[in-house]
Write a protein that holds these residues in place. Structure first.
Motif, PDB file in Angstrom:
ATOM      1  N   GLN A 184       0.838  -1.180   0.000  1.00 16.61           N
ATOM      2  CA  GLN A 184       0.000   0.000   0.000  1.00 16.61           C
ATOM      3  C   GLN A 184       0.881   1.240   0.000  1.00 16.61           C
ATOM      4  O   GLN A 184       2.034   1.194   0.396  1.00 16.61           O
ATOM      5  N   GLN A 185       0.348   2.340  -0.481  1.00 18.02           N
ATOM      6  CA  GLN A 185       1.114   3.578  -0.432  1.00 18.02           C
ATOM      7  C   GLN A 185       1.032   4.140   0.976  1.00 18.02           C
ATOM      8  O   GLN A 185      -0.042   4.381   1.514  1.00 18.02           O
ATOM      9  N   ALA A 186       2.190   4.323   1.609  1.00 19.03           N
ATOM     10  CA  ALA A 186       2.214   4.730   3.009  1.00 19.03           C
ATOM     11  C   ALA A 186       2.149   6.228   3.193  1.00 19.03           C
ATOM     12  O   ALA A 186       1.674   6.718   4.192  1.00 19.03           O
ATOM     13  N   ALA A 187       2.668   6.958   2.247  1.00 17.74           N
ATOM     14  CA  ALA A 187       2.735   8.404   2.396  1.00 17.74           C
ATOM     15  C   ALA A 187       2.750   9.029   1.011  1.00 17.74           C
ATOM     16  O   ALA A 187       3.218   8.416   0.050  1.00 17.74           O
ATOM     17  N   LYS A 188       2.234  10.236   0.921  1.00 14.65           N
ATOM     18  CA  LYS A 188       2.260  10.947  -0.355  1.00 14.65           C
ATOM     19  C   LYS A 188       3.528  11.789  -0.414  1.00 14.65           C
ATOM     20  O   LYS A 188       3.705  12.710   0.384  1.00 14.65           O
ATOM     21  N   VAL A 189       4.407  11.427  -1.338  1.00 10.47           N
ATOM     22  CA  VAL A 189       5.691  12.111  -1.429  1.00 10.47           C
ATOM     23  C   VAL A 189       5.983  12.513  -2.864  1.00 10.47           C
ATOM     24  O   VAL A 189       5.328  12.063  -3.803  1.00 10.47           O
ATOM     25  N   THR A 190       6.975  13.356  -2.997  1.00  5.54           N
ATOM     26  CA  THR A 190       7.466  13.739  -4.312  1.00  5.54           C
ATOM     27  C   THR A 190       8.987  13.808  -4.239  1.00  5.54           C
ATOM     28  O   THR A 190       9.559  13.912  -3.142  1.00  5.54           O
ATOM     29  N   LEU A 191       9.636  13.726  -5.379  1.00  5.03           N
ATOM     30  CA  LEU A 191      11.085  13.864  -5.446  1.00  5.03           C
ATOM     31  C   LEU A 191      11.422  15.239  -5.994  1.00  5.03           C
ATOM     32  O   LEU A 191      11.054  15.572  -7.118  1.00  5.03           O
ATOM     33  N   LYS A 192      12.105  16.042  -5.192  1.00  5.66           N
ATOM     34  CA  LYS A 192      12.514  17.387  -5.611  1.00  5.66           C
ATOM     35  C   LYS A 192      13.988  17.352  -5.999  1.00  5.66           C
ATOM     36  O   LYS A 192      14.855  17.013  -5.185  1.00  5.66           O
ATOM     37  N   ASN A 193      14.271  17.691  -7.245  1.00  2.00           N
ATOM     38  CA  ASN A 193      15.661  17.704  -7.714  1.00  2.00           C
ATOM     39  C   ASN A 193      16.363  18.924  -7.124  1.00  2.00           C
ATOM     40  O   ASN A 193      16.030  20.058  -7.435  1.00  2.00           O
ATOM     41  N   VAL A 194      17.336  18.679  -6.240  1.00  2.00           N
ATOM     42  CA  VAL A 194      18.003  19.790  -5.553  1.00  2.00           C
ATOM     43  C   VAL A 194      19.416  20.039  -6.071  1.00  2.00           C
ATOM     44  O   VAL A 194      20.031  21.055  -5.735  1.00  2.00           O
ATOM     45  N   ALA A 195      19.950  19.119  -6.888  1.00  2.00           N
ATOM     46  CA  ALA A 195      21.302  19.310  -7.411  1.00  2.00           C
ATOM     47  C   ALA A 195      21.582  18.270  -8.489  1.00  2.00           C
ATOM     48  O   ALA A 195      20.858  17.266  -8.616  1.00  2.00           O
ATOM     49  N   THR A 196      22.628  18.528  -9.250  1.00  3.47           N
ATOM     50  CA  THR A 196      23.134  17.557 -10.222  1.00  3.47           C
ATOM     51  C   THR A 196      24.609  17.332  -9.938  1.00  3.47           C
ATOM     52  O   THR A 196      25.392  18.284  -9.878  1.00  3.47           O
ATOM     53  N   ALA A 197      24.969  16.076  -9.719  1.00  2.00           N
ATOM     54  CA  ALA A 197      26.344  15.711  -9.397  1.00  2.00           C
ATOM     55  C   ALA A 197      26.919  14.846 -10.512  1.00  2.00           C
ATOM     56  O   ALA A 197      26.206  14.453 -11.442  1.00  2.00           O
ATOM     57  N   GLN A 198      28.208  14.547 -10.416  1.00  5.04           N
ATOM     58  CA  GLN A 198      28.848  13.667 -11.379  1.00  5.04           C
ATOM     59  C   GLN A 198      28.877  12.255 -10.807  1.00  5.04           C
ATOM     60  O   GLN A 198      29.727  11.918  -9.997  1.00  5.04           O
TER      61      GLN A 198
END
Length: 378
Positions: free
Chosen positions: A34-48
């Motif tokens: 089941q889905q436990a929590a409503k979340v999103t992925l926020k892109n905060v940086a780009t690394a190598q």
């Protein structure tokens, strides 16, 4: 705790991706995730090619990049490299800069990498005023590797203040040297050492095999194939290990904070709860709390952390993890060491290679292609 010094420097750590699936489930877990929590992925940086992260001084997140650089994440993104060992490591196979960790006082910074010869290496730097002191660098422990895969590489300080180091079985496939069940090698093990208690390190006197002449004193747990990512629950001290499988089963292992060590997770007699190539289950086998097969595009479990942040109350206390090939972010709910629910969090991080826990307990998802995501409430 008292410690017993040891002058031999043998080990390492370092792996990179591995193999298996993500969505089936173990026999004793509930049938309906089941889905436990409503979340999103926020892109905060780009690394190598980010491979690992660690909360550093001032609560800032430090990010390790596989080619050999470390950068610090703040509100403006990633800093310029605060450490660069790119001339000393290689990215062939599953090698590179694979793990970073701070001690509890942020007085020392540790890196886990494979050197140009492919040897797993853990080095230490002093930290002053939040900055690495390059002139203080020293090698704590090394471990030669027979192959370029299954090096392990993750490092973490446990609640007891000791440094834990994850090493894979040495590579190739099927553990051809039998390292997983062999207590006379550091390969295929989780190690526990005191890096400041001796030169180059000391062995905690309560390690489980210190009185066994046929076992390496550094070993905390064994029977691991490629424990690419492991973590301690910052709320309870429980240990979670994401151990990458061979052909059929990915597994997540668990040990309570009260554990005295010595757990045998079964490899290469077992792959998850299943005998591997006709293997016999060891009498002391500790089965995983969760396993999944390759039925739904999974190939390599990426262990994460138990969520202890404040931004997503519905996720608190759940173990968040993913899979390198599947990319779906999931969580496990546990009670008394048993999984009570497997939750699809409804977001996908792509080729998820690692997770990181910020100083405030919030979690980050690292994709090998470069994306650094923070898990935020939807």
């Amino acid at each position: 705790m008292s410690v017993r010094t040891r002058s031999t420097a043998i080990i390492g750590t370092v792996c990179l991706v591995a193999t298996l699936a993500l969505t089936a489930a173990s026999a004793d877990e509930p049938a309906s995730p089941q889905q436990a929590a409503k979340v999103t992925l926020k892109n905060v940086a780009t690394a190598q090619n980010p491979t690992a992260g660690a909360a550093g001084p001032g609560g800032k997140l430090w990010i390790a990049e596989r080619p050999g650089t470390v950068r610090v994440l703040d509100s403006n993104g990633l800093s310029r490299p605060v450490l660069d060992i790119s001339a000393e490591t290689t990215t062939d196979g599953e090698r590179g800069l694979l793990g970073i960790a701070f001690d509890k006082r942020f007085a020392h910074f540790y890196i886990s990498f494979t050197n140009l010869e492919g040897t797993s290496t853990v080095d230490e730097f002093a930290v002053r005023n939040g900055k690495i002191q390059p002139q203080t660098r020293r090698t704590v422990i090394t471990q030669t590797q027979p192959y370029a895969n299954h090096n392990g590489g993750d490092i973490k300080f446990g609640p007891d203040g000791y440094l834990y180091i994850a090493l894979g079985d040495g590579g190739s496939g099927g553990d051809p040297h039998g390292n997983g069940q062999n207590l006379d090698t550091l390969l295929g093990k989780l190690l526990r050492i005191d890096p400041r208690g001796g030169k180059p390190y000391a062995i905690p006197s309560d390690n489980p095999f210190v009185n066994d002449p046929n076992a390496k004193d550094e070993i905390w747990a064994y029977g691991l194939r490629n424990p690419w990512r492991f973590s301690f629950d910052s709320g309870t001290g429980d240990l979670f290990i994401g151990d990458v499988g061979q052909n059929d089963w990915e597994e997540i292992d668990w040990a309570p904070a009260s554990s005295k060590g010595g757990e045998n997770y079964g490899w290469a007699q077992m792959e998850g709860t299943h005998p591997f190539r006709g293997g016999t289950e060891p009498a002391n086998h500790v089965p995983p709390v969760h396993e999944y097969d390759r039925a739904n595009f999974g190939c390599s479990v990426t262990g994460g952390f138990v969520y202890r942040g404040k931004a997503i109350p519905a996720l608190k206390g759940q173990y968040v993890y993913s899979d390198y090939c599947d990319g779906t972010v999931r969580s496990l709910q546990l009670k008394n060491g048993k999984v009570t629910a497997v939750n699809d969090l409804g977001v996908n991080g792509g080729e998820v290679i690692s997770f990181a826990q910020g100083g405030n307990g919030e979690l980050y998802v690292l994709a090998i292609g470069g994306s650094v995501f923070r898990i935020d409430p939807a």
